[in-house]
Scaffold this active site. Sequence first.
Site, PDB file in Angstrom:
ATOM      1  N   CYS A  15       0.987  -1.148  -0.003  1.00  0.00           N
ATOM      2  CA  CYS A  15       0.073   0.051  -0.053  1.00  0.00           C
ATOM      3  C   CYS A  15       0.858   1.293  -0.105  1.00  0.00           C
ATOM      4  CB  CYS A  15      -1.080  -0.153   1.101  1.00  0.00           C
ATOM      5  SG  CYS A  15      -1.949   1.448   1.516  1.00  0.00           S
ATOM      6  N   CYS A  20      -0.088   3.933   2.453  1.00  0.00           N
ATOM      7  CA  CYS A  20       0.382   3.299   3.984  1.00  0.00           C
ATOM      8  C   CYS A  20       1.719   3.933   4.216  1.00  0.00           C
ATOM      9  CB  CYS A  20       0.148   2.084   4.027  1.00  0.00           C
ATOM     10  SG  CYS A  20      -1.459   1.439   3.771  1.00  0.00           S
TER      11      CYS A  20
END
Length: 303
Positions: free
Chosen positions: A49, A52
């Site tokens: 991600c 993230c």
Amino acid sequence: MDTTILSQGAAGAAGADLIKNTSTKDFMRDVIDASREVPVLVDFWAPWCGPCRQLTPIMEKAVRAAKGAVKLVKLNIDEHPQIPGQMGVQSIPAVFAFQDGRPVDGFMGALPEARIKAFIARLIGDETADTAATMETAEAAFDAGDVNTAAQDFAEALQKDAENARAAAGLAKCYIKIGDLARAEQTLALVPPAKADSAPVVSARASLELTRKAANAGDVETLRAKLAATPSDSQSRFDLALALNARGDRQGTLDELLTIIRKDRAFNDDAARKQLLQLFDAWGVNDPTTISGRQKLSSLLFA
């Protein structure tokens, strides 16, 4: 392999880790139980991600800055899918705040640092830090051209503190930006008299007056054509400066007004110099054009 970042002397979290990774097995201890002492932020993430990877370092910085008032626990949803599944996490990054053993707040996506600081401030009840973070977010949004977000944040700050002159000035500038000059004037009228001469309010009032002047200045290309035909036409040059400022061309504005001062200082009772001073107020003391403009103006006046 889990990694643990230790806090150095974190107040309110004696002997405990401020930032750590957890698992399904340890979630009860690291989050539920720990949140009965201080709020715990749970960062649901995954190695693949991208957002993230942007969010986590900002979260860690903000948690350390809170000095033990809050903790951060990170859970890799690929390795430990059970809890995010139970909580209905469908996209990441997702952050949940736990307090007294239960989730109380949260957000999705990679927020900027100021918004995360405001989130933490609200969570721990720090109204001063909350307002400061909201103002930081509002001003960053305004500078980025996101007037709607800026207006919402300035209004939020005003709701918390009706005498916040900086917030009122910021909201007024948002109204100026969208051409609602009447509401800008109304907003500035709410500023307490004791704060009416504060730098943000002076800047907003100057911006309001300049916007009104620009409406009568004329079209940039038409004014340039007039100057090309008659370079000594100081009024057209003055109007061009105001029109350029309305376009956001601060350097062009500065150049035209300095030209008037250099060639026709007496024009309209020293109007170009007076206009520059008002522009410096509107642009702000730390604006690069203000700084260079003051230097150039001084060189002309005291040469």
